[in-house]
Motif scaffolding. Structure first.
Motif, PDB file in Angstrom:
ATOM      1  N   ASN A  35     -86.561  54.520  -7.853  1.00  0.00           N
ATOM      2  CA  ASN A  35     -85.210  54.611  -7.447  1.00  0.00           C
ATOM      3  C   ASN A  35     -84.413  54.618  -8.533  1.00  0.00           C
ATOM      4  OD1 ASN A  35     -82.661  54.448  -5.959  1.00  0.00           O
ATOM      5  ND2 ASN A  35     -83.299  52.624  -5.045  1.00  0.00           N
ATOM      6  N   ILE A  36     -83.289  55.186  -8.602  1.00  0.00           N
ATOM      7  CA  ILE A  36     -82.318  55.366  -9.706  1.00  0.00           C
ATOM      8  C   ILE A  36     -81.915  54.112 -10.096  1.00  0.00           C
ATOM      9  CG2 ILE A  36     -80.374  55.535  -8.530  1.00  0.00           C
ATOM     10  CD1 ILE A  36     -81.287  57.758 -11.399  1.00  0.00           C
ATOM     11  N   SER A  37     -81.646  53.815 -11.491  1.00  0.00           N
ATOM     12  CA  SER A  37     -81.031  52.605 -12.129  1.00  0.00           C
ATOM     13  C   SER A  37     -79.642  52.434 -11.808  1.00  0.00           C
ATOM     14  CB  SER A  37     -81.340  52.348 -13.707  1.00  0.00           C
ATOM     15  OG  SER A  37     -82.572  52.539 -14.044  1.00  0.00           O
ATOM     16  N   MET A  38     -79.221  51.552 -11.369  1.00  0.00           N
ATOM     17  CA  MET A  38     -77.931  51.177 -11.194  1.00  0.00           C
ATOM     18  C   MET A  38     -77.239  49.710 -11.889  1.00  0.00           C
ATOM     19  SD  MET A  38     -77.671  52.275  -7.180  1.00  0.00           S
ATOM     20  CE  MET A  38     -79.412  52.175  -6.831  1.00  0.00           C
ATOM     21  N   TYR A  39     -76.141  49.988 -12.380  1.00  0.00           N
ATOM     22  CA  TYR A  39     -75.419  48.814 -13.203  1.00  0.00           C
ATOM     23  C   TYR A  39     -74.204  48.410 -12.943  1.00  0.00           C
ATOM     24  CZ  TYR A  39     -79.777  50.485 -15.909  1.00  0.00           C
ATOM     25  OH  TYR A  39     -81.190  50.626 -16.403  1.00  0.00           O
ATOM     26  N   ARG A  40     -73.782  46.933 -12.862  1.00  0.00           N
ATOM     27  CA  ARG A  40     -72.628  46.910 -12.952  1.00  0.00           C
ATOM     28  C   ARG A  40     -72.152  46.991 -14.309  1.00  0.00           C
ATOM     29  NH1 ARG A  40     -74.579  42.252 -10.534  1.00  0.00           N
ATOM     30  NH2 ARG A  40     -74.357  42.150  -8.222  1.00  0.00           N
ATOM     31  N   THR A  41     -70.798  47.459 -14.648  1.00  0.00           N
ATOM     32  CA  THR A  41     -70.112  47.330 -15.888  1.00  0.00           C
ATOM     33  C   THR A  41     -69.010  46.477 -16.045  1.00  0.00           C
ATOM     34  OG1 THR A  41     -68.359  48.978 -15.289  1.00  0.00           O
ATOM     35  CG2 THR A  41     -70.518  49.935 -15.715  1.00  0.00           C
ATOM     36  N   THR A  42     -68.535  46.469 -17.085  1.00  0.00           N
ATOM     37  CA  THR A  42     -67.316  45.557 -17.257  1.00  0.00           C
ATOM     38  C   THR A  42     -65.912  46.291 -17.148  1.00  0.00           C
ATOM     39  OG1 THR A  42     -67.281  46.102 -19.723  1.00  0.00           O
ATOM     40  CG2 THR A  42     -68.351  43.903 -18.907  1.00  0.00           C
ATOM     41  N   VAL A  43     -65.998  47.755 -16.668  1.00  0.00           N
ATOM     42  CA  VAL A  43     -64.897  48.436 -16.583  1.00  0.00           C
ATOM     43  C   VAL A  43     -64.309  48.256 -15.037  1.00  0.00           C
ATOM     44  CG1 VAL A  43     -64.148  50.930 -16.516  1.00  0.00           C
ATOM     45  CG2 VAL A  43     -65.969  50.228 -17.857  1.00  0.00           C
ATOM     46  N   PRO A  44     -62.829  47.836 -15.017  1.00  0.00           N
ATOM     47  CA  PRO A  44     -62.346  47.366 -13.892  1.00  0.00           C
ATOM     48  C   PRO A  44     -61.849  48.481 -13.309  1.00  0.00           C
ATOM     49  CG  PRO A  44     -60.618  47.061 -15.706  1.00  0.00           C
ATOM     50  CD  PRO A  44     -62.227  47.591 -16.133  1.00  0.00           C
ATOM     51  N   CYS A  45     -62.419  48.909 -11.955  1.00  0.00           N
ATOM     52  CA  CYS A  45     -61.496  50.028 -11.095  1.00  0.00           C
ATOM     53  C   CYS A  45     -60.114  49.688 -10.840  1.00  0.00           C
ATOM     54  CB  CYS A  45     -62.342  49.987  -9.643  1.00  0.00           C
ATOM     55  SG  CYS A  45     -64.126  50.463  -9.668  1.00  0.00           S
ATOM     56  N   VAL A  46     -59.625  50.675 -10.540  1.00  0.00           N
ATOM     57  CA  VAL A  46     -57.943  50.685 -10.098  1.00  0.00           C
ATOM     58  C   VAL A  46     -57.933  49.782  -8.738  1.00  0.00           C
ATOM     59  CG1 VAL A  46     -55.761  51.711  -9.803  1.00  0.00           C
ATOM     60  CG2 VAL A  46     -57.535  52.623 -11.430  1.00  0.00           C
ATOM     61  N   GLN A  47     -57.172  48.632  -8.776  1.00  0.00           N
ATOM     62  CA  GLN A  47     -57.089  47.981  -7.546  1.00  0.00           C
ATOM     63  C   GLN A  47     -56.120  48.510  -6.555  1.00  0.00           C
ATOM     64  OE1 GLN A  47     -55.684  43.901  -8.303  1.00  0.00           O
ATOM     65  NE2 GLN A  47     -55.766  43.278  -6.301  1.00  0.00           N
ATOM     66  N   ALA A  48     -56.646  48.331  -5.318  1.00  0.00           N
ATOM     67  CA  ALA A  48     -55.845  48.863  -4.224  1.00  0.00           C
ATOM     68  C   ALA A  48     -55.774  47.752  -3.206  1.00  0.00           C
ATOM     69  CB  ALA A  48     -56.383  50.085  -3.553  1.00  0.00           C
ATOM     70  N   GLY A  49     -54.650  47.137  -2.934  1.00  0.00           N
ATOM     71  CA  GLY A  49     -54.558  46.098  -1.695  1.00  0.00           C
ATOM     72  C   GLY A  49     -55.740  44.950  -2.002  1.00  0.00           C
ATOM     73  N   VAL A  50     -56.443  44.586  -1.297  1.00  0.00           N
ATOM     74  CA  VAL A  50     -57.215  43.596  -1.246  1.00  0.00           C
ATOM     75  C   VAL A  50     -58.745  43.826  -2.070  1.00  0.00           C
ATOM     76  CG1 VAL A  50     -56.574  42.380   0.827  1.00  0.00           C
ATOM     77  CG2 VAL A  50     -58.571  43.914   1.054  1.00  0.00           C
ATOM     78  N   PHE A  51     -58.825  45.260  -2.437  1.00  0.00           N
ATOM     79  CA  PHE A  51     -60.154  45.628  -3.015  1.00  0.00           C
ATOM     80  C   PHE A  51     -59.857  45.661  -4.452  1.00  0.00           C
ATOM     81  CE2 PHE A  51     -60.666  47.283   1.389  1.00  0.00           C
ATOM     82  CZ  PHE A  51     -61.668  46.659   1.537  1.00  0.00           C
ATOM     83  N   SER A  52     -60.814  45.109  -5.223  1.00  0.00           N
ATOM     84  CA  SER A  52     -60.957  45.136  -6.560  1.00  0.00           C
ATOM     85  C   SER A  52     -62.171  44.833  -7.014  1.00  0.00           C
ATOM     86  CB  SER A  52     -59.696  44.182  -7.487  1.00  0.00           C
ATOM     87  OG  SER A  52     -60.241  43.150  -7.131  1.00  0.00           O
ATOM     88  N   CYS A  53     -62.892  45.606  -8.142  1.00  0.00           N
ATOM     89  CA  CYS A  53     -64.177  45.125  -8.409  1.00  0.00           C
ATOM     90  C   CYS A  53     -64.643  45.939  -9.897  1.00  0.00           C
ATOM     91  CB  CYS A  53     -65.440  45.666  -7.335  1.00  0.00           C
ATOM     92  SG  CYS A  53     -65.544  47.118  -7.420  1.00  0.00           S
ATOM     93  N   PRO A  54     -65.519  45.655 -10.555  1.00  0.00           N
ATOM     94  CA  PRO A  54     -65.894  46.522 -11.725  1.00  0.00           C
ATOM     95  C   PRO A  54     -66.687  47.551 -11.265  1.00  0.00           C
ATOM     96  CG  PRO A  54     -67.418  44.701 -11.482  1.00  0.00           C
ATOM     97  CD  PRO A  54     -66.477  44.570 -10.575  1.00  0.00           C
ATOM     98  N   LEU A  55     -66.602  48.848 -11.908  1.00  0.00           N
ATOM     99  CA  LEU A  55     -67.107  50.147 -11.771  1.00  0.00           C
ATOM    100  C   LEU A  55     -68.841  49.904 -11.897  1.00  0.00           C
ATOM    101  CD1 LEU A  55     -67.215  53.080 -11.951  1.00  0.00           C
ATOM    102  CD2 LEU A  55     -67.040  53.297 -14.180  1.00  0.00           C
ATOM    103  N   VAL A  56     -69.577  50.587 -11.140  1.00  0.00           N
ATOM    104  CA  VAL A  56     -70.898  50.443 -11.059  1.00  0.00           C
ATOM    105  C   VAL A  56     -71.399  51.851 -11.375  1.00  0.00           C
ATOM    106  CG1 VAL A  56     -72.982  50.188  -9.562  1.00  0.00           C
ATOM    107  CG2 VAL A  56     -71.173  48.569  -9.268  1.00  0.00           C
ATOM    108  N   VAL A  57     -72.328  51.882 -12.144  1.00  0.00           N
ATOM    109  CA  VAL A  57     -72.994  53.465 -12.643  1.00  0.00           C
ATOM    110  C   VAL A  57     -74.393  53.480 -12.256  1.00  0.00           C
ATOM    111  CG1 VAL A  57     -71.176  53.501 -14.291  1.00  0.00           C
ATOM    112  CG2 VAL A  57     -73.157  52.549 -15.006  1.00  0.00           C
ATOM    113  N   THR A  58     -74.531  54.818 -12.156  1.00  0.00           N
ATOM    114  CA  THR A  58     -76.173  55.124 -12.341  1.00  0.00           C
ATOM    115  C   THR A  58     -76.603  55.514 -13.831  1.00  0.00           C
ATOM    116  OG1 THR A  58     -75.804  57.300 -11.427  1.00  0.00           O
ATOM    117  CG2 THR A  58     -76.040  55.884  -9.988  1.00  0.00           C
ATOM    118  N   MET A  59     -77.669  55.633 -14.272  1.00  0.00           N
ATOM    119  CA  MET A  59     -78.214  55.915 -15.530  1.00  0.00           C
ATOM    120  C   MET A  59     -79.331  56.845 -15.407  1.00  0.00           C
ATOM    121  SD  MET A  59     -80.231  56.232 -18.293  1.00  0.00           S
ATOM    122  CE  MET A  59     -81.527  54.504 -18.061  1.00  0.00           C
ATOM    123  N   ARG A  60     -79.417  58.046 -15.850  1.00  0.00           N
ATOM    124  CA  ARG A  60     -80.307  59.113 -16.027  1.00  0.00           C
ATOM    125  C   ARG A  60     -80.621  59.440 -17.445  1.00  0.00           C
ATOM    126  NH1 ARG A  60     -77.555  59.679 -11.527  1.00  0.00           N
ATOM    127  NH2 ARG A  60     -78.610  60.265  -9.324  1.00  0.00           N
TER     128      ARG A  60
END
Length: 580
Positions: free
Chosen positions: A108-133
Motif C-alpha cells: 500500500n502507499i506510504s501516508m504521513y501526517r505533516t506539520t503543515v496546517p491546512c486552512v481552517q474552515a468552521g469546526v474543521f482543522s488538521c495537519p496536511l497528510v501526504v503520500t510519498m512515492r
C-alpha cells in the motif's frame, strides 16, 4: 463514532468518500474548497442520497460487503462527499515510464501526517497528510507532468526532497499504509492526500461519520488541464535536498530575462561565464526564503573617497524592494568604512520611493574562528539560521591568494571586510543558500566559474574570485542581474503552478486582494526608480566603475539609453498567466 469503510464499487472515477452529518456538511464543503490539493471535491450529495450521478450513473454507496457499515444507506441526516484520489494517476505514471515503487513492492502507499496546517474552515482543522512515492531524478518532470494533468486526483506534487521540511522525521514509519523502499537515484516525492479528511473528521469527533479505508478507493480518473501550466522541477538545494516547481511558460519567461541581462555592450566577454538557469534557480530559492541578507560594494576607485562604484547598490536595492513587497525580511551587509554612506543611500531611497521601507544595515568582522557561524545563526546554532539566503551583487570577491582585485589587477584588500567568510561558512549550514551576481568574475560568488574566469577573462588568473555561491548569475552589468531577480520573483508570484507548490496546495481558492497585487507590482524596478537611485549615488560622489566618471553612467555606459533600455525590456516580459 467514526467508521472507516471498504467500498466495493464499480464506478468511473478514482474516489475517496466521506459521509458526515448534515450539520457539518457546509463546514466540510468549505474545508475541501480551501484545501483543494488534498481534498479535490468532485461531488456533494443531497442528504440521504446514495449515488453520485454526475460522476457515474451506477455508483451506489450501499455495499453488499460484510466490511461495509452503510449497507442500508447513509440516512436522511447524512451527506456524502466524493473526493478525487491519487490512485487514479498511478497507471498513468507507469505508462509514462515512471516506476511506481509501492506497486513494484506489492505494498500500500506510504501516508504521513505533516506539520503543515491546512486552512481552517468552521469546526474543521488538521495537519496536511501526504503520500510519498520514490521517483528517479531523471523521471521527476514526467511524474510532475502526469500528475499535474490530473488535478482532481490531487494534481502535481506539493513537495520534492527532504521529508523533514514537512515535519516527517522517519519515512520508514508511515502513519497510514506501508513503508515503501527507495531505490538508488530515487528522490522522495510527496503528493497531498485525501486521508487529510480523516484527520479533520477525527479532530472534530462527530457523533457518527463514515469514510473509505485509507488505501482503498473506487477506480481511475482523467482530466485535461492547460499544458502551459505544466510545471518543471528544478533542484534548489542539496542540503537539505529540495526541489521547486514553476510552469513551463514561466520558466521560458525567466530564461528571456536571463538572455537580456547576458548582453555585453561593454564587450567584456561575459557570455563565457554564463550557466543557464542560474537566475531561475536563484529566484525559486528566494521565493521560498523568509530572511535574506544582501551585500554589495566594490571599492575599485581606491584613490577616491568614497572608493565605490555605481554598479551594485541599485541592483541590491531593487532586489530588496521586491523581497520586501513579498513579506520577506531583508538585511543589507556592508563594510565598516561604508556604513554611514550606505545608511544615507537607504534613507534617500525610502524618501524617493525607490524603497518602500527601510532595511537594517549591519557589518561583519571576523575576529574569532566562529565569527561567521555566530553571525549567520542564532547563538551559533546551525539548526537556527538567522538567514536562509545570502546574495552578493557586484561585491569584491577574495582571490586564491587571499587578496581582492579590481579588473586592473590592483589589490584593494585594505578597503574590503571579509564578508566572503559568510559565504564559505554557509556551505556547512543546512538551509542557507547563496547567490552571487557579477559581470567580470572577480565578484563574490563567481568562484563557481573561477576556472572559466582564469582561462577566458582578462587577468583572470589573478583576479578570479575563489569563493563560490550556489548560484552564479552573470550579467553584462551586475545591476541588471539585480533587476532580473526582482522581475523573476514577480513572474513566480503570478505563476499558479509555483504558488500552488509554495503553498502546498492549500488556501488557493482565496483570491489575491488587488492591493496585494499592486504591492507586488510596486516592488518592481522602473526606469524612474533606477534613475533616481543612480542620481543619489552620483550626488554622494560614487563613480562609474570603468571610467571613474562622476556622471549618470554605470561601467562606462550612460543610463540613457543603455540601462534604461535594459530595464524597459525586462519589464516587458509580462506574466503569461495571472494567478488565482
Amino acid at each position: 463514532m467514526f467508521l472507516p469503510v471498504v467500498f466495493c464499487l464499480s464506478v468511473c472515477l478514482s474516489l475517496s468518500m466521506f459521509v458526515l452529518p448534515r450539520s457539518l456538511a457546509d463546514d466540510f464543503d468549505t474545508f475541501c474548497k480551501r484545501n483543494s490539493a488534498p481534498l479535490p471535491l468532485l461531488y456533494r450529495s443531497q442528504p440521504g442520497e446514495t449515488s453520485c450521478p454526475p460522476l457515474c450513473r451506477d455508483a451506489d454507496i450501499r455495499s453488499p460487503s460484510e466490511q461495509s457499515a452503510v449497507q442500508d444507506g447513509p440516512g436522511t441526516d447524512m451527506v456524502s462527499f466524493y473526493l478525487g484520489c491519487s490512485f487514479g494517476f498511478e497507471s498513468r505514471l507507469k505508462k509514462a515510464g515512471v516506476p511506481v515503487r509501492n506497486l513494484e513492492q506489492g505494498k500500500n502507499i506510504s501516508m504521513y501526517r505533516t506539520t503543515v496546517p491546512c486552512v481552517q474552515a468552521g469546526v474543521f482543522s488538521c495537519p496536511l497528510v501526504v503520500t510519498m512515492r520514490p521517483v528517479p531524478t531523471d523521471k521527476l518532470d514526467a511524474a510532475v507532468e502526469v500528475t499535474h494533468l490530473n488535478p482532481l486526483a490531487h494534481g502535481a506534487p506539493i513537495h520534492i526532497g527532504d521529508p523533514a521540511l514537512l515535519g516527517i522525521q522517519d519515512l520508514c514509519k508511515p502513519d497510514y499504509g506501508e513503508a515503501v523502499e527507495q531505490q538508488p537515484g530515487d528522490v522522495p516525492v510527496f503528493w497531498a492526500c485525501g486521508v487529510t479528511a480523516i484527520e479533520a473528521i477525527r479532530s472534530n469527533k462527530p457523533s457518527l461519520a463514515f469514510s473509505h479505508s485509507p488505501g482503498c478507493i473506487m477506480d481511475p480518473s482523467s482530466i485535461i488541464l492547460n499544458p502551459e501550466l505544466t510545471p518543471l522541477s528544478f533542484l534548489v538545494s542539496d542540503n537539505p535536498l529540495f526541489y521547486s516547481l514553476a510552469s513551463r511558460r514561466t520558466v521560458e519567461k525567466i530564461r528571456q530575462l536571463e538572455t537580456i541581462i547576458g548582453e555585453d555592450p561593454g564587450e567584456r566577454g561575459i557570455r563565457a561565464l554564463f550557466i543557464q538557469d542560474e537566475l531561475l534557480r536563484s529566484c525559486l530559492a528566494l521565493s521560498h526564503s523568509s530572511s535574506v541578507a544582501i551585500t554589495t560594494g566594490f571599492p575599485t576607485h581606491y584613490m577616491h573617497n568614497p572608493p565605490d562604484e555605481t554598479d551594485g547598490p541599485p541592483g541590491a536595492i531593487a532586489m530588496a524592494n521586491m523581497l520586501l513587497s513579498m513579506g520577506k525580511q531583508v538585511t543589507l551587509v556592508t563594510d565598516r568604512r561604508a556604513v554611514e554612506m550606505n545608511q544615507a543611500i537607504i534613507d534617500e531611497a525610502v524618501r524617493e520611493g525607490v524603497l518602500t521601507d527601510t532595511i537594517p544595515l549591519v557589518t561583519f568582522e571576523n575576529n574569532s574562528p566562529d565569527s561567521a557561524l555566530k553571525f549567520l545563526c542564532h547563538n551559533g546554532d546551525i539548526n537556527k539560521p538567522r538567514y536562509d539566503h545570502l546574495v552578493a551583487i557586484e561585491r569584491s570577491g577574495r582571490a586564491t591568494d587571499g587578496n581582492y582585485y579590481n579588473m586592473r589587477e590592483i589589490n584593494i584588500k585594505h578597503l574590503v571586510d571579509p564578508i566572503d567568510d559568510l559565504f564559505i561558512a554557509a556551505k556547512d549550514i543546512p538551509g542557507i543558500i547563496t547567490t552571487g551576481i557579477g559581470d567580470g568574475g572577480n565578484e563574490l560568488g563567481m568562484g563557481k566559474v573561477k576556472d572559466r574566469v582564469k582561462s577566458l577573462m582578462p587577468k583572470g588568473d589573478v583576479i578570479a574570485c575563489d569563493v563560490p555561491a550556489d548560484f552564479a548569475i552573470t550579467a553584462g552589468v551586475s545591476n541588471w542581474g539585480g533587476y532580473a531577480v526582482a522581475c523573476g520573483l514577480y513572474l513566480l508570484l503570478t505563476c499558479p503552478s509555483h504558488q500552488r507548490y509554495l503553498k502546498k496546495g492549500l488556501g488557493l481558492n482565496r483570491a489575491v486582494p488587488q492591493d496585494q497585487l499592486q504591492k507586488w507590482r510596486a516592488g518592481l524596478p522602473s526606469v524612474d526608480k533606477e534613475e533616481s537611485i543612480l542620481s543619489t549615488l552620483v550626488r554622494f560622489g560614487i563613480r562609474s566603475g570603468k571610467t571613474g566618471h562622476l556622471a549618470m553612467e554605470v561601467d562606462g555606459l550612460t543610463f540613457h539609453p543603455t540601462h534604461s533600455g535594459i530595464i524597459t525590456r525586462l519589464l516587458e516580459i509580462k506574466p503569461v498567466h495571472m494567478l488565482l
